[in-house]
Design a protein around this motif. Structure first.
Motif, PDB file in Angstrom:
ATOM      1  N   THR A 115       0.915  -1.090   0.132  1.00 14.29           N
ATOM      2  CA  THR A 115      -0.224   0.265   0.014  1.00 14.29           C
ATOM      3  C   THR A 115       1.048   1.210  -0.123  1.00 14.29           C
ATOM      4  O   THR A 115       1.867   1.275   0.706  1.00 14.29           O
ATOM      5  CB  THR A 115      -0.960  -0.030   1.092  1.00 14.29           C
ATOM      6  OG1 THR A 115      -1.679  -1.271   1.253  1.00 14.29           O
ATOM      7  CG2 THR A 115      -1.852   1.157   1.215  1.00 14.29           C
ATOM      8  N   GLY A 116       0.301   2.207  -0.700  1.00 14.66           N
ATOM      9  CA  GLY A 116       1.194   3.541  -0.793  1.00 14.66           C
ATOM     10  C   GLY A 116       2.350   3.450  -1.343  1.00 14.66           C
ATOM     11  O   GLY A 116       2.661   2.760  -2.340  1.00 14.66           O
ATOM     12  N   ASP A 117       3.418   4.083  -0.676  1.00  9.49           N
ATOM     13  CA  ASP A 117       4.821   4.023  -1.120  1.00  9.49           C
ATOM     14  C   ASP A 117       5.592   3.109  -0.385  1.00  9.49           C
ATOM     15  O   ASP A 117       6.820   3.174  -0.226  1.00  9.49           O
ATOM     16  CB  ASP A 117       5.363   5.386  -1.222  1.00  9.49           C
ATOM     17  CG  ASP A 117       5.473   6.042   0.358  1.00  9.49           C
ATOM     18  OD1 ASP A 117       5.075   5.226   1.215  1.00  9.49           O
ATOM     19  OD2 ASP A 117       5.804   7.171   0.682  1.00  9.49           O
ATOM     20  N   GLY A 118       4.946   1.959   0.123  1.00 11.48           N
ATOM     21  CA  GLY A 118       5.736   1.006   0.795  1.00 11.48           C
ATOM     22  C   GLY A 118       6.652   0.177   0.230  1.00 11.48           C
ATOM     23  O   GLY A 118       7.673  -0.036   0.809  1.00 11.48           O
ATOM     24  N   LYS A 162       9.448   2.923   0.157  1.00  8.80           N
ATOM     25  CA  LYS A 162      10.281   3.549   1.373  1.00  8.80           C
ATOM     26  C   LYS A 162      10.141   2.311   2.309  1.00  8.80           C
ATOM     27  O   LYS A 162      11.540   2.548   3.150  1.00  8.80           O
ATOM     28  CB  LYS A 162       9.159   4.323   1.955  1.00  8.80           C
ATOM     29  CG  LYS A 162       8.856   5.764   1.318  1.00  8.80           C
ATOM     30  CD  LYS A 162       9.814   6.919   1.715  1.00  8.80           C
ATOM     31  CE  LYS A 162       9.649   8.103   0.692  1.00  8.80           C
ATOM     32  NZ  LYS A 162       8.356   8.773   0.823  1.00  8.80           N
ATOM     33  N   TRP A 196       2.563   9.531  -3.194  1.00  6.46           N
ATOM     34  CA  TRP A 196       2.021   8.967  -2.046  1.00  6.46           C
ATOM     35  C   TRP A 196       2.397   9.800  -0.847  1.00  6.46           C
ATOM     36  O   TRP A 196       3.617  10.174  -0.828  1.00  6.46           O
ATOM     37  CB  TRP A 196       2.057   7.558  -1.711  1.00  6.46           C
ATOM     38  CG  TRP A 196       1.574   7.083  -0.630  1.00  6.46           C
ATOM     39  CD1 TRP A 196       2.126   6.736   0.713  1.00  6.46           C
ATOM     40  CD2 TRP A 196       0.184   6.728  -0.394  1.00  6.46           C
ATOM     41  NE1 TRP A 196       1.007   6.278   1.570  1.00  6.46           N
ATOM     42  CE2 TRP A 196      -0.048   6.299   0.858  1.00  6.46           C
ATOM     43  CE3 TRP A 196      -1.061   7.058  -1.276  1.00  6.46           C
ATOM     44  CZ2 TRP A 196      -1.404   6.111   1.536  1.00  6.46           C
ATOM     45  CZ3 TRP A 196      -2.168   6.754  -0.779  1.00  6.46           C
ATOM     46  CH2 TRP A 196      -2.472   6.320   0.582  1.00  6.46           C
ATOM     47  N   ASP A 197       1.246  10.157  -0.180  1.00  3.51           N
ATOM     48  CA  ASP A 197       1.769  11.203   1.248  1.00  3.51           C
ATOM     49  C   ASP A 197       0.990  10.042   2.191  1.00  3.51           C
ATOM     50  O   ASP A 197      -0.140  10.178   2.186  1.00  3.51           O
ATOM     51  CB  ASP A 197       0.988  12.531   0.933  1.00  3.51           C
ATOM     52  CG  ASP A 197       1.017  13.420   2.174  1.00  3.51           C
ATOM     53  OD1 ASP A 197       1.434  12.821   3.433  1.00  3.51           O
ATOM     54  OD2 ASP A 197       0.619  14.548   2.069  1.00  3.51           O
ATOM     55  N   GLN A 198       1.983   9.377   3.024  1.00  2.00           N
ATOM     56  CA  GLN A 198       1.605   8.785   4.050  1.00  2.00           C
ATOM     57  C   GLN A 198       0.921   9.350   5.130  1.00  2.00           C
ATOM     58  O   GLN A 198       0.263   8.878   5.573  1.00  2.00           O
ATOM     59  CB  GLN A 198       2.907   7.973   4.523  1.00  2.00           C
ATOM     60  CG  GLN A 198       2.698   6.788   5.764  1.00  2.00           C
ATOM     61  CD  GLN A 198       1.829   5.776   5.210  1.00  2.00           C
ATOM     62  OE1 GLN A 198       1.696   5.342   3.913  1.00  2.00           O
ATOM     63  NE2 GLN A 198       1.152   5.233   6.434  1.00  2.00           N
ATOM     64  N   GLU A 199       1.264  10.629   5.259  1.00  2.00           N
ATOM     65  CA  GLU A 199       0.784  11.260   6.426  1.00  2.00           C
ATOM     66  C   GLU A 199      -0.763  11.568   6.235  1.00  2.00           C
ATOM     67  O   GLU A 199      -1.528  11.193   7.247  1.00  2.00           O
ATOM     68  CB  GLU A 199       1.322  12.759   6.575  1.00  2.00           C
ATOM     69  CG  GLU A 199       2.811  12.844   7.447  1.00  2.00           C
ATOM     70  CD  GLU A 199       2.581  12.225   8.910  1.00  2.00           C
ATOM     71  OE1 GLU A 199       1.843  12.967   9.628  1.00  2.00           O
ATOM     72  OE2 GLU A 199       3.376  11.186   9.126  1.00  2.00           O
ATOM     73  N   LEU A 237      -2.524  10.268   3.767  1.00  2.00           N
ATOM     74  CA  LEU A 237      -2.929   9.008   3.114  1.00  2.00           C
ATOM     75  C   LEU A 237      -3.680   9.633   1.701  1.00  2.00           C
ATOM     76  O   LEU A 237      -4.706   9.172   1.276  1.00  2.00           O
ATOM     77  CB  LEU A 237      -4.132   8.357   3.706  1.00  2.00           C
ATOM     78  CG  LEU A 237      -3.727   7.803   5.118  1.00  2.00           C
ATOM     79  CD1 LEU A 237      -4.920   7.089   5.710  1.00  2.00           C
ATOM     80  CD2 LEU A 237      -2.505   6.687   5.023  1.00  2.00           C
ATOM     81  N   SER A 267      -2.520   4.830  -3.885  1.00  2.00           N
ATOM     82  CA  SER A 267      -2.547   3.920  -2.945  1.00  2.00           C
ATOM     83  C   SER A 267      -1.827   2.563  -3.467  1.00  2.00           C
ATOM     84  O   SER A 267      -1.305   1.893  -2.589  1.00  2.00           O
ATOM     85  CB  SER A 267      -3.948   3.730  -2.214  1.00  2.00           C
ATOM     86  OG  SER A 267      -4.659   3.450  -2.910  1.00  2.00           O
TER      87      SER A 267
END
Lengths: 314, 734
Positions: B463-466, B469, B577-580, B582, B586
């Motif tokens: 999910t996201g930039d997993g 990152k 993606w902005d994890q903060e 969301l 995604s």
């Protein structure tokens, strides 16, 4: 370690049973689960084991005075008519490998054949035996419900002789049977006359390898378009299989009156009798409410099927 | 040239079929230090954890479900036996299992007990009977607190909060537009509550691991999906550096996510025991212990409210997605993210508010299971759409079509669907195979027969930039001097096929035969961290790295020379993606699918019978048709089992009631018919030969198609699964 005996004759088996109170072991499909231990540990049997699966006379099935005599170690696969069924082939001793007579197999009542066919899966049925299913005395035991419907008698042997006991007296409660410490279950006798109509419905937890949530086994003898005798036995709705004799007398007295309105009335009355007798419980497999509701539904289905049979006979 | 999709025999198939494959329970010491199996694939020497004096290990688990530990009294150990508990964790180590961002689950219970069966100690020794005696001699005293068995009791704070002040482990919230305003002006509102239960993974091989110590190095090997997760957990708990740990994934008999998190939960305490005792220890779970205490799928409750205009069109959706996380957070946050991000299904909804919560209870910590949150919320949205269509007296397929996502649309997190969406093609194939629409009309309603169709999408990869990152996946190809090519990555084949598909990808690029490519089971001493074998990422992400590596190797190929090429993951261009907050993309891309199920209902017993199952998927491109079809068949059975049979309840202590094969009803081969299935090509630019992830989406929709079919057959709404006969009786008699 567990002490193990592999007798080669009935006399030897009875002597060991009397001396050692060894537990008779046929297919072991229930015993190995009941005494299961963790990986790396032997099964936790409390008494020596007496293998009875290799004695030929325990693996026979034959006609007897118009009824049937079934050896206690006959595998359920033979009763079920499974393809590739092996009789006495468990290889623990002088294997009997008795091949049953096809004509005799053809007389096995439908209710017993169908019940046996719904036990476990093919591999299990090849080891599991009818005597073992009886000895396990589970209220959900499928062949037990069928044997109740067939008014079976159990023949027990010991060094001091033989006794015959009706199945309803043989099974005392869940896992409890009327078997003395020196006795072995020898034969299951299904008395004549073999039924003209039978009914079997198992409601299991899935389509194979399933334990019974509720079952109905029924049988009837029909003469001149009337019900001469009949039986209705319910599995898994109480501590033992329950035979509702009131339904039986009801059907014997009423039939062949089969107008639709009458039929509804008879079914309603039959349900009333059953309702007061069956006492299911909630457990991890089902609910008391479901078991009771379905048991009553099955009565209607069975009686309708019996009426169809009577009409055909007209 | 043959299509890459054309199947080849599975390289690992014969050994698994004829019994020669070595699973962790089969491993035996070969008498050497550094020995290997005849094919070279399996390490058998003492340096790899095997020796004559390997001990057996077993957990002592708390019989109490919840409370403060007052006293733990361990018995005297005879020589050669060890009892290990929290006090034995070495200096520099930490009594916590690191999982994603959570650190709340201890390796050994120390101060409190949160679920019956929690690991308190580990007993190791040579003899199973003596271990049994020692386990019985352990005394644990606990000041008991009332047990929280489900979401309702958790939210009511029964017995006080288990976690924090409100029993909420984590929240995931999404907002788009002015929801309250739209609802205030709506012509009508449709509301529904949709619930799913626990589900057991039911891999054939139970959990099993060996831990050992060689000097200052700690090793763990056995049945696991994610060797580097175990590596990370052991490093954290023992306080060792990365090169002081070695993890080997052995042949694995099924995972389904069940061997994603549990090998960390089991492997960390086992590693502590081995580290402290200096002895190799093997622990194998029997079926009952495995079913009773390993992670299950999160139970869920989704509430959907839809605001409709006077024409019955959806203006906005207001939804809550609650997951029962069990006693510790573990991976609940990322499961919840996936559940929330899939909660509007394949539909474009302009205005929405979604509130997701991961909730603490006193049951076994819920964990990873194929689909990872998506099967729960997709059930919610699909059954909700059925309800809205019924209210509108509209055929559900026609109604749903109005909202289908298309290329260029915005995702629920404000990202963009960049790739072609071919739902219409998938439906056309599903119609052709199943005759859905004709049957749907013909079968009527409430007449004991029904057919249902469900739609799914599944975000592929982390999910996201997993991927970028957190995972930073790396894969290596090594060409040996004899020109044999070896794949070096951490991906595990637990039935889903990378042993086959990776070889095909590399061989196709290099123009060699797939069966000449070496691909041993991962050993962290030799392979880079290409990431965990999870999240429908293996063929798409790792497979693509291997494809790129093979292309590079081909370009520099020199005969007779050893050559090594390495590929590192890079986010596809344009993705952000902005994890903060969301916000953003995604997922890199999505798999899509249509499931159809036809049922008959027995009004005497309320038993359902599935008489037909059909599935059509967009998997990008199938790298091997047989592998893909195997996933579809198994996934459909698992999803139908989830929908129809697999009841898993908890008792008054929060313990599972169905913990034997006789009581937990996983489907057999005769319960459901074979699924008629096909895939439609829609190649993905950044996947191996166009492949997208597909191992999970095959479990995302079968249960919803089944429930929709049962709704038609019984004529009532079916909003809770599993729809066992007992539940259907209650629904129909209500």
């Amino acid at each position: 370690m567990v002490e193990v005996f592999k007798p080669t004759s009935l006399a030897e088996a009875l002597r060991i049973r009397a001396d050692k109170h060894a537990i008779p072991f046929a297919g072991g499909t229930d015993l190995m689960v009941r005494f299961r231990a963790r990986d790396g540990m032997a099964p936790s049997f409390k008494s020596p084991i007496l293998f009875v699966d290799a004695l030929p006379e325990f693996n026979t099935i034959r006609m007897f005075n118009g009824g049937l005599k079934i050896g206690a170690s006959l595998p359920l696969s033979i009763l079920a008519g499974d393809r590739g069924a092996v009789n006495g082939g468990t290889g623990t001793g002088a294997t009997s490998g008795v091949v049953p007579d096809a004509a005799v197999l053809a007389t096995i009542p439908g209710v017993l054949k169908a019940a046996a066919a719904e036990v476990g899966a093919p591999a299990l049925r090849n080891r599991a035996t009818i005597g073992g299913n009886l000895a396990n005395a589970s209220p959900a035991g499928d062949s037990i419900a069928a044997l109740y419907a067939l008014s079976a008698e159990i023949i027990l042997v010991s060094l001091s002789g033989e006794r015959m006991i009706p199945i309803e007296k043989f099974i005392l409660g869940p896992g409890e049977i009327s078997l003395k410490e020196d006795e072995i279950i020898h034969t299951i006798h299904i008395p004549a006359p073999l039924p003209d109509w039978t009914y079997w419905r198992k409601v299991g937890t899935r389509r194979a390898n399933a334990l019974t949530k509720i079952s109905l086994a029924a049988a009837a003898s029909i003469k001149d378009g009337r019900v001469e005798s009949c039986s209705f036995a319910f599995g898994a709705v109480g501590p033992r299989v329950i035979r509702v004799h009131e339904i039986e007398s009801l059907l014997q007295s009423r039939f062949p009156v089969v107008q639709e309105a009458k039929l509804k009335e008879i079914i309603a009355e039959a349900k009333k009798f059953a309702s007061s007798m069956i006492t299911p419980i909630d457990d991890q497999r089902s609910t008391a409410k479901y078991r009771k509701t379905v048991a009553l539904n099955l009565i209607g289905d069975a009686i309708a099927s019996l009426v169809e049979e009577l009409k055909l006979g007209d | 040239m043959k299509s890459i999709s054309q199947s080849i025999p599975r390289p690992d198939g014969m050994a698994k079929a004829d019994g020669s494959a070595l699973y962790v329970a089969d491993l035996q010491f070969d008498g050497t230090e550094g020995g290997r199996s005849p094919d070279g694939a399996v390490a058998l020497g003492s340096e790899s954890g095997l020796s004559k004096d390997m001990l057996l290990g077993r957990f002592y688990r708390s019989p109490y479900p919840r409370g403060k530990i007052r006293r733990l009294q361990l018995p005297e150990c005879p020589p050669g036996y060890h009892i290990i508990s929290a006090a034995d964790i070495p200096q520099g180590g930490k009594n916590e299992i690191p999982m994603a961002a959570s650190r709340d689950m201890p390796c050994f219970a120390e101060n409190e007990i949160r679920y019956a069966g929690q690991i308190v100690a580990l007993v190791a020794g040579p003899d199973a009977y003596e271990i049994e005696r020692l386990i019985r001699a352990i005394e644990l005293e606990v000041d008991e607190t009332p047990v929280v068995k489900n979401i309702d009791e958790a939210l009511a704070l029964k017995g006080g909060a288990i976690h924090g002040e409100d029993n909420i482990f984590c929240r995931v919230d999404l907002d788009e537009g002015e929801v309250d305003e739209v609802f205030a002006g709506a012509a009508s509102v449709v509301e529904g509550v949709y619930e799913t239960g626990f589900q057991e993974q039911f891999y054939m091989e139970g959990q099993g691991l060996i831990a050992w110590r060689t000097g200052n190095k700690c090793g763990v090997r056995g049945s696991m999906q994610c060797p580097y997760y175990v590596h990370h957990a052991v490093s954290h708990v023992l306080g060792l550096k990365h090169d002081e740990i070695r993890v080997i994934a052995d042949t694995i008999g099924g995972g389904f996510g069940g061997k994603e998190d549990y090998p960390e939960i089991m492997g960390a305490p086992l590693a502590v025991a081995s580290w402290v005792s200096g002895k190799p220890i093997r622990m194998l779970m029997d079926r009952v212990e495995d079913m009773a205490f390993t992670s299950k799928r999160h139970p869920s409750r989704c509430v959907y409210r839809s605001a409709l205009d006077s024409e019955g069109r959806i203006l906005a959706i207001d939804a809550t997605v609650d997951l029962d996380g069990g006693a510790y957070e573990t991976y609940t946050k990322i499961v919840l993210m996936r559940a929330v991000f899939h909660s509007l299904g394949v539909y474009a909804i302009p205005v929405f508010r979604i509130r997701g919560r991961g909730i603490a209870t006193n049951t076994v910590p819920s964990g990873a299971f194929r689909g990872f949150g998506a099967p729960q919320s997709l059930f919610g949205i699909e059954m909700h759409m059925e309800e809205i269509a019924r209210r509108n007296r509209c055929e559900v397929l026609d109604y749903k079509r109005n909202y289908f996502l298309k290329k260029g649309d915005t995702t629920v997190t404000g990202g963009i669907f960049r790739d072609e969406i071919i739902l219409d093609k998938l439906i056309a194939e599903a119609e052709r195979l199943s005759g859905y629409s004709g049957k749907r009309i013909k079968l009527g309603r409430g007449k004991g027969q029904g057919i249902g169709m469900s739609f799914i999408l599944h975000g592929c990869g982390f999910t996201g930039d997993g991927e970028q990152k957190i995972i930073k996946g790396k894969a290596v190809l090594k060409k040996h001097r004899d020109d044999k090519v070896e794949i070096l990555c951490a991906a595990v084949d637990f039935g889903q096929g990378p042993q086959t598909t990776f070889r095909k990808v590399v061989a196709r690029v290099l123009g060699i035969e797939p069966n000449t490519v070496i691909f041993n089971y991962p050993d962290t001493d030799f392979v880079p961290d290409s990431g965990p074998t999870v999240a429908s990422r293996t063929i798409m992400i790792v497979g693509y790295l291997l494809q790129k590596a093979a292309e590079e190797l081909k370009a520099i190929w020199v005969e007779g020379e050893e050559q090594v090429v390495e590929q590192n993951y890079q986010m596809p261009p344009g993705m952000s993606w902005d994890q903060e907050r969301l916000r953003g993309d995604s997922y890199a891309t999505y798999g899509w699918g249509v499931n159809v199920c036809e049922v008959e209902l027995d009004f005497l017993t309320w038993e359902t019978k599935v008489i037909g199952a059909w599935a059509v998927f967009d998997v990008g491109r199938a790298v091997d048709h047989r592998v893909v079809n195997g996933q579809i068949q198994g996934g459909m059975s698992q999803a139908l089992g989830y929908g129809a049979m697999e009841k898993l309840e908890v008792d008054s202590k929060g313990q599972f009631r169905q913990i034997t094969m006789a009581d937990y009803m996983v489907p057999t081969s005769v319960d459901f018919p074979r699924t008629e299935a096909l895939t439609v090509d829609n190649p993905y630019l950044y996947g191996a030969f166009g492949a997208k992830g597909m191992g999970e989406m095959v479990h995302d929709g079968g249960h919803a198609a089944f429930a929709a079919a049962v709704e038609q057959a019984c004529g009532k709404a079916c909003t809770t699964i599993p729809l066992v006969p007992e539940t259907l009786m209650e629904i129909m008699e209500a």
